[in-house]
Write a protein that holds these residues in place. Sequence first.
Motif, PDB file in Angstrom:
ATOM      1  N   LYS A 156       2.199  -7.676 -34.788  1.00 19.63           N
ATOM      2  CA  LYS A 156       2.279  -6.621 -33.782  1.00 19.63           C
ATOM      3  C   LYS A 156       3.109  -5.452 -34.330  1.00 19.63           C
ATOM      4  N   LEU A 157       2.778  -4.265 -33.868  1.00 22.72           N
ATOM      5  CA  LEU A 157       3.391  -3.058 -34.420  1.00 22.72           C
ATOM      6  C   LEU A 157       4.877  -2.958 -34.140  1.00 22.72           C
ATOM      7  N   TYR A 158       5.290  -3.256 -32.909  1.00 20.59           N
ATOM      8  CA  TYR A 158       6.681  -2.985 -32.516  1.00 20.59           C
ATOM      9  C   TYR A 158       7.398  -4.188 -31.917  1.00 20.59           C
ATOM     10  N   GLU A 159       6.729  -5.328 -31.794  1.00 13.32           N
ATOM     11  CA  GLU A 159       7.336  -6.495 -31.161  1.00 13.32           C
ATOM     12  C   GLU A 159       7.718  -7.532 -32.198  1.00 13.32           C
ATOM     13  N   GLN A 160       8.789  -8.269 -31.912  1.00 13.38           N
ATOM     14  CA  GLN A 160       9.161  -9.403 -32.742  1.00 13.38           C
ATOM     15  C   GLN A 160       8.211 -10.567 -32.464  1.00 13.38           C
ATOM     16  N   GLU A 161       7.914 -11.346 -33.499  1.00 16.07           N
ATOM     17  CA  GLU A 161       7.029 -12.490 -33.341  1.00 16.07           C
ATOM     18  C   GLU A 161       7.767 -13.775 -33.681  1.00 16.07           C
ATOM     19  N   GLU A 162       7.131 -14.918 -33.414  1.00 16.82           N
ATOM     20  CA  GLU A 162       7.751 -16.219 -33.633  1.00 16.82           C
ATOM     21  C   GLU A 162       8.221 -16.385 -35.075  1.00 16.82           C
ATOM     22  N   VAL A 163       7.442 -15.867 -36.026  1.00 17.52           N
ATOM     23  CA  VAL A 163       7.795 -16.036 -37.445  1.00 17.52           C
ATOM     24  C   VAL A 163       9.004 -15.193 -37.843  1.00 17.52           C
ATOM     25  N   ASP A 164       9.415 -14.266 -36.989  1.00 19.17           N
ATOM     26  CA  ASP A 164      10.542 -13.386 -37.319  1.00 19.17           C
ATOM     27  C   ASP A 164      11.898 -13.953 -36.893  1.00 19.17           C
ATOM     28  N   ARG A 165      11.886 -14.981 -36.052  1.00 19.83           N
ATOM     29  CA  ARG A 165      13.174 -15.490 -35.566  1.00 19.83           C
ATOM     30  C   ARG A 165      13.879 -16.302 -36.657  1.00 19.83           C
ATOM     31  N   ASP A 166      15.200 -16.395 -36.536  1.00 18.55           N
ATOM     32  CA  ASP A 166      15.987 -17.181 -37.488  1.00 18.55           C
ATOM     33  C   ASP A 166      15.721 -18.670 -37.272  1.00 18.55           C
ATOM     34  N   PRO A 167      15.668 -19.449 -38.364  1.00 21.44           N
ATOM     35  CA  PRO A 167      15.429 -20.889 -38.222  1.00 21.44           C
ATOM     36  C   PRO A 167      16.578 -21.573 -37.486  1.00 21.44           C
ATOM     37  N   ASP A 168      16.245 -22.568 -36.671  1.00 22.46           N
ATOM     38  CA  ASP A 168      17.229 -23.285 -35.859  1.00 22.46           C
ATOM     39  C   ASP A 168      17.448 -24.685 -36.438  1.00 22.46           C
ATOM     40  N   PRO A 169      18.561 -24.922 -37.121  1.00 20.45           N
ATOM     41  CA  PRO A 169      18.796 -26.241 -37.728  1.00 20.45           C
ATOM     42  C   PRO A 169      19.064 -27.341 -36.709  1.00 20.45           C
ATOM     43  N   SER A 170      19.300 -26.964 -35.456  1.00 15.34           N
ATOM     44  CA  SER A 170      19.586 -27.980 -34.439  1.00 15.34           C
ATOM     45  C   SER A 170      18.324 -28.586 -33.835  1.00 15.34           C
ATOM     46  N   LYS A 171      17.160 -28.035 -34.147  1.00 11.96           N
ATOM     47  CA  LYS A 171      15.917 -28.609 -33.629  1.00 11.96           C
ATOM     48  C   LYS A 171      15.734 -30.023 -34.176  1.00 11.96           C
ATOM     49  N   PRO A 172      15.372 -30.964 -33.316  1.00  9.25           N
ATOM     50  CA  PRO A 172      15.260 -32.358 -33.779  1.00  9.25           C
ATOM     51  C   PRO A 172      14.181 -32.565 -34.850  1.00  9.25           C
ATOM     52  N   ASP A 173      13.152 -31.726 -34.846  1.00  5.26           N
ATOM     53  CA  ASP A 173      12.076 -31.889 -35.832  1.00  5.26           C
ATOM     54  C   ASP A 173      12.136 -30.826 -36.928  1.00  5.26           C
ATOM     55  N   ALA A 174      13.284 -30.167 -37.083  1.00  4.29           N
ATOM     56  CA  ALA A 174      13.421 -29.135 -38.105  1.00  4.29           C
ATOM     57  C   ALA A 174      13.269 -29.749 -39.491  1.00  4.29           C
ATOM     58  N   PRO A 175      12.548 -29.072 -40.406  1.00  6.02           N
ATOM     59  CA  PRO A 175      12.407 -29.591 -41.775  1.00  6.02           C
ATOM     60  C   PRO A 175      13.771 -29.757 -42.446  1.00  6.02           C
ATOM     61  N   ALA A 176      13.861 -30.669 -43.400  1.00  5.31           N
ATOM     62  CA  ALA A 176      15.125 -30.978 -44.061  1.00  5.31           C
ATOM     63  C   ALA A 176      15.808 -29.753 -44.663  1.00  5.31           C
ATOM     64  N   LEU A 201      21.248 -22.751 -50.283  1.00 11.38           N
ATOM     65  CA  LEU A 201      20.194 -22.416 -51.250  1.00 11.38           C
ATOM     66  C   LEU A 201      18.868 -23.051 -50.872  1.00 11.38           C
ATOM     67  N   TRP A 202      18.929 -24.300 -50.351  1.00 13.95           N
ATOM     68  CA  TRP A 202      17.687 -24.972 -49.967  1.00 13.95           C
ATOM     69  C   TRP A 202      16.950 -24.189 -48.889  1.00 13.95           C
ATOM     70  N   LEU A 203      17.683 -23.689 -47.923  1.00 11.19           N
ATOM     71  CA  LEU A 203      17.070 -22.909 -46.855  1.00 11.19           C
ATOM     72  C   LEU A 203      16.533 -21.588 -47.391  1.00 11.19           C
ATOM     73  N   ALA A 204      17.287 -20.938 -48.279  1.00  7.17           N
ATOM     74  CA  ALA A 204      16.853 -19.662 -48.852  1.00  7.17           C
ATOM     75  C   ALA A 204      15.536 -19.832 -49.608  1.00  7.17           C
ATOM     76  N   LEU A 205      15.427 -20.906 -50.384  1.00  8.98           N
ATOM     77  CA  LEU A 205      14.191 -21.169 -51.119  1.00  8.98           C
ATOM     78  C   LEU A 205      13.047 -21.522 -50.165  1.00  8.98           C
ATOM     79  N   TYR A 206      13.352 -22.335 -49.156  1.00  8.20           N
ATOM     80  CA  TYR A 206      12.312 -22.767 -48.217  1.00  8.20           C
ATOM     81  C   TYR A 206      11.761 -21.591 -47.416  1.00  8.20           C
ATOM     82  N   LYS A 207      12.626 -20.634 -47.088  1.00  2.40           N
ATOM     83  CA  LYS A 207      12.193 -19.466 -46.309  1.00  2.40           C
ATOM     84  C   LYS A 207      11.154 -18.637 -47.064  1.00  2.40           C
ATOM     85  N   HIS A 208      11.157 -18.731 -48.391  1.00  2.72           N
ATOM     86  CA  HIS A 208      10.210 -17.957 -49.196  1.00  2.72           C
ATOM     87  C   HIS A 208       9.324 -18.865 -50.057  1.00  2.72           C
ATOM     88  N   SER A 209       9.237 -20.128 -49.680  1.00  3.63           N
ATOM     89  CA  SER A 209       8.544 -21.108 -50.518  1.00  3.63           C
ATOM     90  C   SER A 209       7.053 -20.832 -50.646  1.00  3.63           C
TER      91      SER A 209
END
Length: 227
Positions: free
Chosen positions: A100-120, A127-135
């Motif tokens: 979308k031109l001017y709206e934030q989307e789901e992929v733009d939010r910061d990852p939440d490590p407290s989610k029970p099903d969050a990837p390792a 560093l692991w998160l930094a690499l995973y964000k651009h994997s």
Amino acid sequence: MATHPSSSPFRRFVYENSLLLVGTAMVLVTMVGQYLTGWRENNADLEQMHLLPLTLGQYFTSGHFLEATFENWESEFLQMAVYVLLTVWFRQRGSSESKKLYEQEEVDRDPDPSKPDAPAPVRWGGLWLALYKHSLSLALFLLFLGAMWLHARGGMQVYNIEQAHEHKPPVTTLGYMQTARFWFESFQNWQSEFVSIITIVGLSIFLRQQHSPQSKPVDASYAETGE
């Protein structure tokens, strides 16, 4: 209408992975076609140079097969990597391929490590998160570089056969990568992939394909983006 999952594990697996399975089957079918026709074409070239033909097994490791295969894979991986990054920063009004031109989307939010099903890597952070964000883009660029090297490796073998036939010195893989021939092969394939990007982005503004996630809804207006 929602599709109910099958009670059969096999049928459920096939349904849930059908896009990847069909795509893989298409790759295998076309690879066999390429292999058989390439083998015959290469042997015709060898015959013209009064060299012994290759068997089907020998052709698998030949420069002709390597070059033809990875020259195309190289451009595909580059196209996907570039497209993933372009859609991060750039927009196209009216295209379903754009955020979308001017709206934030789901992929733009910061990852939440407290989610029970969050990837390792999300839970580990750092560093692991930094690499995973651009994997995704990193993997595609690594595949591109690997395919580019194999394209050059195969091209070098074909080039050296021609060099030997003309009583000229052979070149290394890096030497072949410095020839105009290598870059001509690369640029013409890269160009075709970039054409495919602007084609799908442009056509998705005005045209529709019902039931495809690559298309906007049939009744969506031209101006709507990502709707």
